[in-house]
Design a protein around this motif. Structure first.
Motif, PDB file in Angstrom:
ATOM      1  N   ALA A 161     -11.042  -2.791   3.393  1.00  0.00           N
ATOM      2  CA  ALA A 161      -9.412  -2.358   2.411  1.00  0.00           C
ATOM      3  C   ALA A 161      -9.379  -3.574   1.375  1.00  0.00           C
ATOM      4  O   ALA A 161      -8.746  -3.266   0.484  1.00  0.00           O
ATOM      5  CB  ALA A 161      -8.413  -2.659   3.741  1.00  0.00           C
ATOM      6  N   MET A 217      -2.022  -7.500  -5.574  1.00  0.00           N
ATOM      7  CA  MET A 217      -0.418  -7.863  -6.133  1.00  0.00           C
ATOM      8  C   MET A 217      -0.170  -9.128  -4.990  1.00  0.00           C
ATOM      9  O   MET A 217      -0.311  -8.825  -3.681  1.00  0.00           O
ATOM     10  CB  MET A 217       0.486  -6.667  -5.752  1.00  0.00           C
ATOM     11  CG  MET A 217       0.294  -5.732  -6.907  1.00  0.00           C
ATOM     12  SD  MET A 217       1.759  -4.380  -6.825  1.00  0.00           S
ATOM     13  CE  MET A 217       1.319  -3.569  -5.200  1.00  0.00           C
ATOM     14  N   MET A 274      -6.383   4.607  -4.289  1.00  0.00           N
ATOM     15  CA  MET A 274      -6.431   3.860  -5.583  1.00  0.00           C
ATOM     16  C   MET A 274      -7.210   4.498  -6.438  1.00  0.00           C
ATOM     17  O   MET A 274      -8.194   5.325  -6.185  1.00  0.00           O
ATOM     18  CB  MET A 274      -7.278   2.671  -5.065  1.00  0.00           C
ATOM     19  CG  MET A 274      -7.469   1.802  -6.213  1.00  0.00           C
ATOM     20  SD  MET A 274      -9.076   0.824  -6.117  1.00  0.00           S
ATOM     21  CE  MET A 274      -8.526  -0.807  -6.440  1.00  0.00           C
TER      22      MET A 274
HETATM   23  C1  LIG Z   1      -4.992   1.051  -1.722  1.00  0.00           C
HETATM   24  C2  LIG Z   1      -4.695  -0.192  -0.887  1.00  0.00           C
HETATM   25  C3  LIG Z   1      -3.952  -1.016  -1.868  1.00  0.00           C
HETATM   26  C4  LIG Z   1      -3.441  -2.264  -1.275  1.00  0.00           C
HETATM   27  N1  LIG Z   1      -2.915  -3.377  -2.216  1.00  0.00           N
HETATM   28  C5  LIG Z   1      -2.434  -4.401  -1.886  1.00  0.00           C
HETATM   29  C6  LIG Z   1      -1.985  -5.333  -2.745  1.00  0.00           C
HETATM   30  O1  LIG Z   1      -1.600  -5.079  -4.001  1.00  0.00           O
HETATM   31  N2  LIG Z   1      -1.433  -6.538  -2.070  1.00  0.00           N
HETATM   32  C7  LIG Z   1      -1.791  -6.931  -0.925  1.00  0.00           C
HETATM   33  O2  LIG Z   1      -1.318  -8.092  -0.497  1.00  0.00           O
HETATM   34  N3  LIG Z   1      -2.279  -6.090  -0.100  1.00  0.00           N
HETATM   35  C8  LIG Z   1      -2.818  -4.942  -0.266  1.00  0.00           C
HETATM   36  N4  LIG Z   1      -3.253  -3.798   0.463  1.00  0.00           N
HETATM   37  C9  LIG Z   1      -3.491  -4.368   1.852  1.00  0.00           C
HETATM   38  C10 LIG Z   1      -4.760  -5.197   1.749  1.00  0.00           C
HETATM   39  O3  LIG Z   1      -5.619  -4.575   1.340  1.00  0.00           O
HETATM   40  C11 LIG Z   1      -5.064  -5.526   3.439  1.00  0.00           C
HETATM   41  O4  LIG Z   1      -4.039  -5.981   4.051  1.00  0.00           O
HETATM   42  C12 LIG Z   1      -6.284  -6.533   3.469  1.00  0.00           C
HETATM   43  O5  LIG Z   1      -7.332  -6.243   2.568  1.00  0.00           O
HETATM   44  C13 LIG Z   1      -6.739  -6.705   4.828  1.00  0.00           C
HETATM   45  O6  LIG Z   1      -7.683  -7.474   4.815  1.00  0.00           O
HETATM   46  P1  LIG Z   1      -8.708  -7.531   6.150  1.00  0.00           P
HETATM   47  O7  LIG Z   1      -9.861  -8.848   5.956  1.00  0.00           O
HETATM   48  O8  LIG Z   1      -7.774  -7.944   7.301  1.00  0.00           O
HETATM   49  O9  LIG Z   1      -9.285  -6.202   6.159  1.00  0.00           O
HETATM   50  P2  LIG Z   1     -10.641  -5.746   5.732  1.00  0.00           P
HETATM   51  O10 LIG Z   1     -10.626  -5.892   4.276  1.00  0.00           O
HETATM   52  O11 LIG Z   1     -10.881  -4.135   6.168  1.00  0.00           O
HETATM   53  O12 LIG Z   1     -11.740  -6.452   6.139  1.00  0.00           O
HETATM   54  C14 LIG Z   1     -12.270  -6.266   7.635  1.00  0.00           C
HETATM   55  C15 LIG Z   1     -13.775  -6.403   7.658  1.00  0.00           C
HETATM   56  O13 LIG Z   1     -14.182  -6.482   8.787  1.00  0.00           O
HETATM   57  C16 LIG Z   1     -15.563  -5.881   8.963  1.00  0.00           C
HETATM   58  N5  LIG Z   1     -15.770  -5.332  10.306  1.00  0.00           N
HETATM   59  C17 LIG Z   1     -15.087  -4.148  11.120  1.00  0.00           C
HETATM   60  N6  LIG Z   1     -15.674  -4.420  12.346  1.00  0.00           N
HETATM   61  C18 LIG Z   1     -16.365  -5.754  12.465  1.00  0.00           C
HETATM   62  C19 LIG Z   1     -17.331  -6.036  13.571  1.00  0.00           C
HETATM   63  N7  LIG Z   1     -17.401  -5.526  14.655  1.00  0.00           N
HETATM   64  N8  LIG Z   1     -18.200  -7.009  13.034  1.00  0.00           N
HETATM   65  C20 LIG Z   1     -18.178  -7.604  11.743  1.00  0.00           C
HETATM   66  N9  LIG Z   1     -17.418  -7.224  10.868  1.00  0.00           N
HETATM   67  C21 LIG Z   1     -16.749  -6.159  11.256  1.00  0.00           C
HETATM   68  C22 LIG Z   1     -15.273  -4.530   8.026  1.00  0.00           C
HETATM   69  O14 LIG Z   1     -16.484  -4.176   7.636  1.00  0.00           O
HETATM   70  C23 LIG Z   1     -14.457  -5.311   7.100  1.00  0.00           C
HETATM   71  O15 LIG Z   1     -15.266  -5.746   5.890  1.00  0.00           O
HETATM   72  C24 LIG Z   1      -3.662  -2.540  -0.065  1.00  0.00           C
HETATM   73  C25 LIG Z   1      -4.485  -1.804   0.931  1.00  0.00           C
HETATM   74  C26 LIG Z   1      -4.884  -0.636   0.146  1.00  0.00           C
HETATM   75  C27 LIG Z   1      -5.558   0.375   1.199  1.00  0.00           C
END
Ligand SMILES: Cc1cc2nc3c(=O)[nH]c(=O)nc-3n(C[C@H](O)[C@H](O)[C@H](O)COP(=O)(O)OP(=O)(O)OC[C@H]3O[C@@H](n4cnc5c(N)ncnc54)[C@H](O)[C@@H]3O)c2cc1C
Length: 225
Positions: free
Chosen positions: A39, A46, A192
């Protein structure tokens, strides 16, 4: 203390940075083979807690208002602090009033002010909202640079790791994003497109309110959005 951070999205690598700077020995285990594809890789970048407050809880604003400062301190030069412009087509003007009533940290702008902020939008919108405290960055660039910085600090990355076979840690931090969705987290679907428009220049994220299809555009280098 030895800490295992599961997941190399933005949550995982920012947690790893905070833990490592506090003296922990940190390993980041990522189930995929590269940085990206998650994600965080597809996010707009932003840093917009005032706008997000329209549909998010108060802690998103309370915690998010420091996000631009955090990224600026960790990766100087990667954050653009130009605010957010929110607009709506004249027929959807009620959407602007609704958005304004659910958010703070903005001022109303008229057609001339919209044109001064974004000359390429001149004549297209009669009213808007400007959120001067917001910022944006390129998530892919920021994640790659933060990964490099963490590696230089001694944080170990294990890509393609089956974390069930990883042992010997005092603490484990679950940053696996959608894989960890439960009652406290909810997934939000977004799509996106990367556009290259040499004739259009924007200085800041622009959100177009629409009753059914809200859209936003986030400028990147080289006329990409
Ligand atoms: C199209 C889109 C636009 C967005 N725009 C914005 C924005 O402009 N501003 C904003 O603040 N937010 C935005 N968001 C939201 C933001 O992208 C997410 O809230 C944020 O990226 C989440 O980050 P994360 O690290 O929690 O998850 P992720 O980025 O999904 O990372 C989780 C990671 O864990 C890994 N994983 C999963 N299971 C396991 C396991 N068992 N062992 C090891 N690794 C594992 C996955 O492979 C992944 O790499 C947007 C989301 C989308 C979809």
């Amino acid at each position: 203390m030895r800490v295992l951070v599961k997941g190399a999205g933005v949550a995982g690598i920012t947690a790893a940075f905070e833990l490592a700077t506090r003296g922990a020995t940190v390993t980041v285990a990522e189930i995929t083979h590269t940085l990206g594809g998650n994600a965080s890789w597809f996010a707009g970048g932003m840093l917009a807690p005032w706008c997000e407050r329209e549909s998010a809880e108060q802690p998103v604003l309370d915690l998010g208002r420091d996000a631009a400062d955090w990224w600026d301190a960790v990766l100087p030069g990667h954050v653009t602090r130009a605010g957010t412009l929110v607009v709506a087509a004249p027929r959807d003007a009620g959407e602007l009033d609704r958005f304004a009533s659910r958010t703070s940290g903005h001022r109303r702008v008229d057609e001339d002010q919209v044109a001064r902020l974004e000359p390429d939008l001149a004549g297209r919108f009669r009213r808007g909202l400007f959120f001067p405290g917001e910022a944006h960055l390129d998530p892919r660039e920021a994640m790659a640079r933060l990964h490099d910085r963490l590696a230089a600090m001694g944080v170990a990355f294990r890509f393609g790791s089956d974390i069930r076979q990883v042992s010997g840690f005092d603490r484990r931090i679950d940053c696996t994003g959608m894989a960890a969705v439960d009652d406290r987290l909810r997934g939000v679907r977004g799509e996106m497109l990367i556009l290259r428009a040499p004739d259009v220049s924007l200085s800041r994220p622009v959100r177009l309110l629409h009753p059914r299809f809200p859209l936003y555009i986030v400028p990147r280098a080289d006329h990409r959005s």
